[in-house]
Design a protein around this motif. Structure first.
Motif, mmCIF file in Angstrom:
data_model
loop_
_atom_site.group_PDB
_atom_site.id
_atom_site.type_symbol
_atom_site.label_atom_id
_atom_site.label_comp_id
_atom_site.label_asym_id
_atom_site.label_seq_id
_atom_site.Cartn_x
_atom_site.Cartn_y
_atom_site.Cartn_z
ATOM 1 N N ILE A 186 2.197 10.432 -13.012
ATOM 2 C CA ILE A 186 0.874 10.431 -12.368
ATOM 3 C C ILE A 186 0.484 11.857 -11.992
ATOM 4 N N LYS A 187 1.473 12.617 -11.514
ATOM 5 C CA LYS A 187 1.215 14.036 -11.217
ATOM 6 C C LYS A 187 0.728 14.754 -12.465
ATOM 7 N N ALA A 188 1.464 14.504 -13.577
ATOM 8 C CA ALA A 188 1.093 15.164 -14.834
ATOM 9 C C ALA A 188 -0.309 14.755 -15.242
ATOM 10 N N ALA A 189 -0.642 13.470 -15.080
ATOM 11 C CA ALA A 189 -1.974 13.009 -15.476
ATOM 12 C C ALA A 189 -3.035 13.680 -14.627
ATOM 13 N N LYS A 190 -2.752 13.813 -13.317
ATOM 14 C CA LYS A 190 -3.729 14.472 -12.446
ATOM 15 C C LYS A 190 -3.965 15.908 -12.920
ATOM 16 N N PHE A 204 0.817 -1.215 0.000
ATOM 17 C CA PHE A 204 0.000 0.000 0.000
ATOM 18 C C PHE A 204 0.854 1.270 0.000
ATOM 19 N N SER A 205 1.928 1.277 0.795
ATOM 20 C CA SER A 205 2.721 2.505 0.898
ATOM 21 C C SER A 205 3.442 2.783 -0.420
ATOM 22 N N TRP A 206 3.800 1.719 -1.150
ATOM 23 C CA TRP A 206 4.423 1.918 -2.460
ATOM 24 C C TRP A 206 3.443 2.623 -3.394
ATOM 25 N N TRP A 207 2.206 2.136 -3.403
ATOM 26 C CA TRP A 207 1.216 2.735 -4.298
ATOM 27 C C TRP A 207 0.882 4.159 -3.885
ATOM 28 N N SER A 208 0.853 4.426 -2.579
ATOM 29 C CA SER A 208 0.530 5.806 -2.191
ATOM 30 C C SER A 208 1.713 6.718 -2.509
ATOM 31 N N ASP A 209 2.928 6.168 -2.444
ATOM 32 C CA ASP A 209 4.105 6.929 -2.876
ATOM 33 C C ASP A 209 3.984 7.273 -4.351
ATOM 34 N N ALA A 210 3.603 6.275 -5.162
ATOM 35 C CA ALA A 210 3.445 6.496 -6.611
ATOM 36 C C ALA A 210 2.370 7.553 -6.870
ATOM 37 N N TRP A 211 1.255 7.420 -6.158
ATOM 38 C CA TRP A 211 0.139 8.349 -6.369
ATOM 39 C C TRP A 211 0.551 9.774 -6.022
ATOM 40 N N ALA A 212 1.404 9.911 -4.993
ATOM 41 C CA ALA A 212 1.757 11.255 -4.539
ATOM 42 C C ALA A 212 2.937 11.832 -5.308
ATOM 43 N N ASN A 213 3.899 10.983 -5.722
ATOM 44 C CA ASN A 213 5.157 11.533 -6.212
ATOM 45 C C ASN A 213 5.514 11.223 -7.662
ATOM 46 N N ALA A 214 4.999 10.136 -8.231
ATOM 47 C CA ALA A 214 5.429 9.766 -9.578
ATOM 48 C C ALA A 214 5.121 10.897 -10.551
ATOM 49 N N ALA A 215 6.125 11.256 -11.361
ATOM 50 C CA ALA A 215 6.013 12.446 -12.209
ATOM 51 C C ALA A 215 4.867 12.325 -13.209
ATOM 52 N N GLU A 223 -2.891 19.949 -25.324
ATOM 53 C CA GLU A 223 -2.299 21.264 -25.552
ATOM 54 C C GLU A 223 -0.953 21.366 -24.843
ATOM 55 N N VAL A 224 0.050 21.859 -25.538
ATOM 56 C CA VAL A 224 1.355 21.966 -24.877
ATOM 57 C C VAL A 224 1.941 23.384 -24.940
ATOM 58 N N VAL A 225 1.678 24.129 -26.009
ATOM 59 C CA VAL A 225 2.392 25.394 -26.187
ATOM 60 C C VAL A 225 1.986 26.426 -25.136
ATOM 61 N N VAL A 226 0.670 26.549 -24.908
ATOM 62 C CA VAL A 226 0.212 27.499 -23.895
ATOM 63 C C VAL A 226 0.731 27.091 -22.520
ATOM 64 N N VAL A 227 0.736 25.793 -22.256
ATOM 65 C CA VAL A 227 1.261 25.322 -20.972
ATOM 66 C C VAL A 227 2.737 25.697 -20.844
ATOM 67 N N LEU A 228 3.477 25.565 -21.941
ATOM 68 C CA LEU A 228 4.890 25.934 -21.913
ATOM 69 C C LEU A 228 5.065 27.396 -21.527
ATOM 70 N N PHE A 229 4.140 28.254 -22.002
ATOM 71 C CA PHE A 229 4.319 29.688 -21.799
ATOM 72 C C PHE A 229 3.712 30.186 -20.498
ATOM 73 N N VAL A 230 2.520 29.717 -20.142
ATOM 74 C CA VAL A 230 1.873 30.345 -18.975
ATOM 75 C C VAL A 230 1.867 29.476 -17.729
ATOM 76 N N ALA A 231 2.298 28.196 -17.817
ATOM 77 C CA ALA A 231 2.209 27.351 -16.629
ATOM 78 C C ALA A 231 3.565 27.215 -15.960
ATOM 79 N N ASP A 232 3.492 26.847 -14.699
ATOM 80 C CA ASP A 232 4.697 26.655 -13.909
ATOM 81 C C ASP A 232 4.949 25.159 -13.772
ATOM 82 N N PHE A 233 5.973 24.809 -13.020
ATOM 83 C CA PHE A 233 6.285 23.402 -12.806
ATOM 84 C C PHE A 233 5.116 22.678 -12.144
ATOM 85 N N ASP A 234 4.365 23.390 -11.288
ATOM 86 C CA ASP A 234 3.250 22.764 -10.586
ATOM 87 C C ASP A 234 2.127 22.353 -11.506
ATOM 88 N N GLN A 235 2.032 22.994 -12.661
ATOM 89 C CA GLN A 235 0.932 22.682 -13.574
ATOM 90 C C GLN A 235 1.381 21.831 -14.752
#
Lengths: 437, 303
Positions: free
Chosen positions: B96-100, B83-94, B238-250
């Protein structure tokens, strides 16, 4: 609906207009009802119109303004406190007093030194140097170096500054500073079409080795035209087949056109990288079939060929769909009639079928061309250096060289071209006829 | 497209050549999309079919790249998969973050674009709409204006009003880009709309709101959902607008892919691509289903 009273002839004076139940003339009641319907329709559209205005029209307008307005020579903005300070004021005053072409005298140099000292305090010498560097390359270090020593300079300032760097005597530099002292300028547009001003202010072409933008505009147009042509060559037979097959089969085959349309652009671009790499599937197949030797692998990606192939693939559905929607309703009996009157199959196609598809050809070609001219992602990923389009250069100036005014000038030229094509599309095809699958 | 009995040999040859040409063009359209699917199961870090893959040796295939998608960016990717492996993946995997992020941004921008776009389409398809043509041209223009210009403009604007590097900024930008698709799809549905139905409803005593929800909405719903799916795909891709107006968090999936393709392309990208192809097949199926249903409902299609 205003309810019309038809029982009025008794009470109404003869010859008067028909009235509604509440006594308004029918004409006025109708007009107000129509105005109300108009308003209602407009209010439905209004929220979206405002939204698009704020998130789309205003930002683009602001960007266009940036292409003629650059105040980095006249104003310094502190990013921490957001405080704006006018800079280069002494020199600006000297430019106002002396007409263009005046030889810079001791007063001018004194003003310059005073301004350089001001820059040093605000740490704005880099900003000013960069601004002048856009016009006269190699001058950025001139400003940083001289601002550093400005405090220790003693009159006469002309000699003192020329001692620091004799480039200060360059008339072109003085011309550039005079231009930059007014924030509104058309120089970025000149730069965007490979023009510049010489020391007298006359418009001339830039050095041959620095002419890049016109070449790139031409390349963008040529590549877009080529891609449109390829899309037409590939799209026409497919659309024709889909249009003449019974609906059951054509709907199935249509999926092969629509699936690429729905698939992520990045996925399609990635697949082309995978397919066309020199160690990729296409080259491997050709080597295995003995068409080329193992050492003769063809470089098909990271150059113009890659851009052309990938963009043709990506834009092909935009050609097939309009062609299909025009071809589907064409009655096959016209071609049959032509054949029965003695036309060969080629003549029947050329004289009877093809002319009926012209609206579709126009719609598809214009749409593909419009989309191709502004393409960015695919050329950026698979274009290498020879497959870059004008959009990529705009991105370069936005992200790497940080010459935002030049990026804005290039963007507004591109936008102007696209809007003309869009207007043409609306006139010829009508935006209402745009269809997606 | 059957060949008539009296066709000459030359015509026969041409007919079959033509079919072969069409087959090749269909191959050109579809092959690049399907080729990534088997390649994403490559056991080796190559972008081509290895000998083992070609001889269908199970050793030539693996799901290691899909595994990498999960583990990349995790704190303890090597730990036991409890379980802790999966919750680690859910919270930190790059990825999965991007998909969220992609789903959050896609969802809200779709809602925004669909609500505003459907209302506007209702207004635009009324015959008494003033300046219809000009307004339509403005509303469709985000689809036509080159994306780099849109992104550049939004970068300056959002930076100046403080919306840059925020979810709200990206959502608004993506909604703007999705609006033309909603307008086109919904107005196309409304073309065949029988306005006597709304009049009938009004004459039976329904107020405009009831008429909208009980009469208009059920009839145009397939078109609205298609438009919403289009808007979602636009944002999801969409990628270009994200490249210009989004930060690492988005960071979104396309943004992460963009990095992957530009920096060092690995078969993990192909695994993502395969998943995205599956998503697009699902979306296309839904839209086709809705289109047929809507045509059937409006009596436009024979079957």
């Amino acid at each position: 609906m205003a309810d019309v009273s038809l029982t009025s002839p008794i009470s109404a004076p003869t010859g008067a207009a028909l009235t509604t139940a509440d006594g308004k003339p029918l004409k006025a009641a109708l007009a107000s009802a129509q105005a109300r319907a108009k308003r209602r329709a407009f209010f439905l559209v209004l929220p979206l119109l405002l939204f698009v205005l704020i998130t789309f029209i205003v930002p683009i307008g602001q960007m266009l303004h940036r292409s003629v307005h650059n105040n980095s020579f006249t104003e310094h903005r502190d990013f921490g406190t957001n405080e704006r300070t006018p800079i280069m004021t002494n020199l600006g005053a000297w430019f106002d007093e002396n007409p263009a072409g005046t030889e810079p005298d001791e007063a001018a140099y004194a003003a310059l030194v005073a301004d350089l000292r001001g820059l040093r305090e605000l740490r704005a010498q880099g900003q000013v140097g960069t601004r002048i560097n856009y016009d006269v390359s190699g001058t950025r270090s001139l400003f940083t170096k001289s601002a550093r020593r400005a405090e220790r300079l003693e009159p006469p300032f002309k000699e003192a500054l020329l001692d620091v760097d004799e480039d200060w005597a360059d008339p072109e530099l003085w011309r550039a500073m005079r231009d930059a002292s007014s924030p509104y300028t058309l120089n970025f547009y000149l730069a965007a079409v490979d023009l510049t001003r010489d020391e007298t202010g006359a418009v001339v072409q830039v050095n041959e080795n620095r002419r890049v933008y016109v070449t790139l505009f031409i390349r963008t147009l040529l590549l877009s035209a080529l891609i449109t042509g390829l899309c037409f060559l590939l799209g026409f037979p497919v659309a024709h087949l889909l249009a003449t097959l019974p609906l059951r089969y054509s709907n199935l085959l249509m999926i092969l056109v629509l699936l690429p349309f729905w698939t992520s652009l990045l996925v399609r671009t990635t697949s082309w990288i995978v397919l066309l790499q020199s160690q990729g599937v296409v080259n491997d197949t050709m080597v295995a079939l003995g068409i080329i030797g193992d050492d003769g692998r063809v470089q098909m990606i990271y150059n113009q060929i890659g851009t052309i192939i990938a963009m043709t693939h990506i834009l092909l559905p935009f050609m097939v769909l309009p062609l299909y929607s025009v071809m589907r309703p064409i009655d096959p009996s016209y071609v049959r009639a032509a054949r029965s009157l003695g036309a060969s199959s080629w003549t029947a196609f050329r004289r009877v079928y093809l002319p009926q598809t012209v609206p579709g050809i126009g719609a598809g070609s214009l749409l593909v061309f419009i989309l191709a001219v502004g393409y960015y992602i695919t050329p950026a990923l698979v274009g290498g250096s020879s497959g870059q389009l004008i959009s990529n250069l705009i991105a370069f100036h936005m992200q790497d060289s940080l010459n935002w005014s030049l990026a804005a000038a290039l963007a507004s030229l591109l936008l102007g071209g696209v809007l003309i094509l869009y207007w043409l599309y609306d006139r010829l095809v009508g935006i209402d006829n745009l269809k997606l699958g | 497209m059957a060949l008539p009995k009296h066709a000459s040999p030359l015509e026969r040859i041409w007919h079959y050549t033509y079919l072969v040409i069409c087959a090749l063009i269909f191959l050109f359209l579809i092959a690049p999309i399907l080729i990534v699917i088997p390649l994403s199961f490559n056991a080796e870090p190559y972008f081509t079919f290895t000998d083992k893959m070609l001889s269908f040796d199970p050793e030539g295939y693996s799901t290691r790249w899909y595994d990498l998608l999960l583990t990349f960016g995790m704190n303890a990717p090597g730990a036991e998969r409890d379980f802790s492996w999966w919750s680690d993946a859910w919270a930190n995997a790059a990825w999965i973050k991007a998909a969220k992020n992609s789903v959050i941004i896609g969802f809200f921008s779709t809602i925004l674009a669909t609500v505003l776009g459907t209302l506007a389409a209702l207004g635009l398809s009324r015959p008494e709409m003033p300046y219809r043509r000009a307004i339509m041209a403005i509303l469709i223009s985000p689809m036509i204006v080159p994306i780099i210009i849109v992104a550049t403009g939004m970068f300056f604007f959002y930076s100046s009003v403080g919306l840059a590097n925020s979810y709200l900024g990206v959502i608004m930008a993506h909604a703007t880009l999705g609006i033309p698709f909603v307008i086109i799809t919904v107005t196309a549905t409304l073309v065949g709309f029988d306005h006597s139905l709304t009049r009938a409803s009004a004459s039976l005593g329904a107020n405009p709101t009831t008429t909208f929800f009980r009469v208009i909405m059920p009839l145009i719903l397939p078109g609205v959902i298609s438009g919403a799916l289009f808007a979602f795909v636009v944002s999801f891709d969409e990628v270009v607008v994200v490249l210009f107006v989004a930060d690492f968090d988005q960071q979104t999936i396309p943004r992460q892919m963009w990095n992957g393709i530009r920096e060092q392309i690995s078969p993990a990208i192909l695994a993502v691509a395969t998943l995205l192809v599956v998503v697009s097949i699902a979306l296309l199926t839904t839209v086709e289903f809705l289109r047929r249903r809507s045509e059937k409902m409006r009596g436009l299609s024979p079957g």
